[in-house]
Design an enzyme around this catalytic site. Structure first.
Site, PDB file in Angstrom:
ATOM      1  CB  SER A 154      -0.947  -0.431   1.382  1.00 21.49           C
ATOM      2  OG  SER A 154      -1.165   1.006   1.808  1.00 21.49           O
ATOM      3  CE1 TYR A 167      -4.853  -2.283   4.933  1.00 20.18           C
ATOM      4  CE2 TYR A 167      -3.161   0.230   4.436  1.00 20.18           C
ATOM      5  CZ  TYR A 167      -4.072  -0.915   4.123  1.00 20.18           C
ATOM      6  OH  TYR A 167      -4.007  -1.499   2.821  1.00 20.18           O
TER       7      TYR A 167
END
Ligand code: NAD
Length: 269
Positions: A154, A167
């Protein structure tokens, strides 16, 4: 126009392939000739629909229920693809989720859940893939590499994200895991690469695009001024898995419409 069959004869596992990015990647790999295991942890009907879509387009796929954070289930998944297709050539470590909370409110359970699915899951799947790639070696008529591992990261492997420490830490971990595996596995002719998407329109981030107001706010972070689509990632994953990308290993490709370009500085900060 028919997609060039650059992955013809190769077998692939895509984790978390019944939704969003994983679904688009599985469909794109199959369109390029790969036979695909559609991994999921949800209801069978969603995965069945992906298998149907691939099959109707002339491709080959089957679904397999496995939690990527569970060692025995990951081993069973690899045994299943080897039984069905004889081997595996491509692993796309895509499964992931968010469990958001401010640091002071985050439970250990929320931390552990995200790390074990997003990061440990990629470790477990990469290990099984590497064991098979090393055992089998290069099969020249399929690919110049013995195997390819694609790790879905990401932009948050580099952009800090308040309220999402589990995350962001998982994605930062994926970056270093990917590079270390690339270094370790290159002598075996195994390529390991990362994909770092920016904002892609999937269920994981629905609140960020479901209303015009939310989407406009999101677009302030994207210089290219559009939200990404899962198919953008499907095309990139197919190219990275193909021999056209044979000299690429140990790098992450950012696919984010410029999100990682510090857009807040565009008007001189
Ligand atoms: P999504 O929610 O549509 O898909 C996530 C998939 O992971 C689902 O199929 C889900 O069933 C699966 N999954 C979750 N836990 C699992 C487990 N334990 N075992 C197996 N499968 C499991 O979201 P998405 O946007 O398609 O996300 C896919 C990947 O892309 C994730 O790793 C996510 O972090 C990453 N990503 C997404 C975006 C985005 O903007 N959508 C941006 C950057 C990175």
């Amino acid at each position: 126009m028919k997609t060039p069959q650059k992955l013809k004869g190769q077998a692939a596992i895509v984790t978390g392939a019944d939704s969003g990015i994983g679904k688009a990647v599985a469909i794109a790999l199959a369109a390029a000739g790969a036979k695909v295991l559609i991994n999921h942890i949800g209801q069978h009907d969603k995965a069945d629909k992906v298998v149907d879509e691939i099959t109707k387009a002339g491709g080959k796929a089957f679904e397999f229920h496995a939690d990527v954070s569970k060692e025995d289930e990951v081993k069973a998944m690899f045994a299943a693809i080897i039984k069905k297709y004889g081997s595996i050539d491509i692993l796309v470590n895509n499964a992931g989720l968010q469990e958001d909370a401010a640091l002071v409110d985050m439970t250990l359970e929320q931390w552990n859940k995200v790390i074990s699915i997003n990061l440990t899951g990629q470790f477990l799947c990469s290990r099984e893939a590497a064991r098979e790639f090393i055992k089998r070696g290069v099969v020249k008529k399929r690919s110049t590499a013995a195997g390819k591992i694609i790790c879905m990261s990401s932009v948050h492997e580099v952009i800090p994200w308040a309220g999402h420490v589990n995350y962001a830490a998982s994605k930062g971990g994926i970056s270093m895991m990917m590079k270390t595996l690339a270094q370790e596995l290159a002598p075996h002719k195994i390529r390991v690469v990362g994909i770092a998407p920016g904002a892609i329109q999937t269920p994981i981030n629905k609140p960020a695009w479901e209303t015009p107001a939310a989407l406009n706010k999101l677009l302030e972070l994207i210089p290219y001024n559009r939200i990404g689509q899962p198919e953008d990632i499907g095309k990139l994953a197919t190219w990275l898995a193909s021999d056209d990308a044979d000299y690429i290993t140990g790098h992450t490709v950012f696919i984010d419409g410029g999100m990682a370009l510090y857009p807040g500085f565009a008007d001189n900060g």
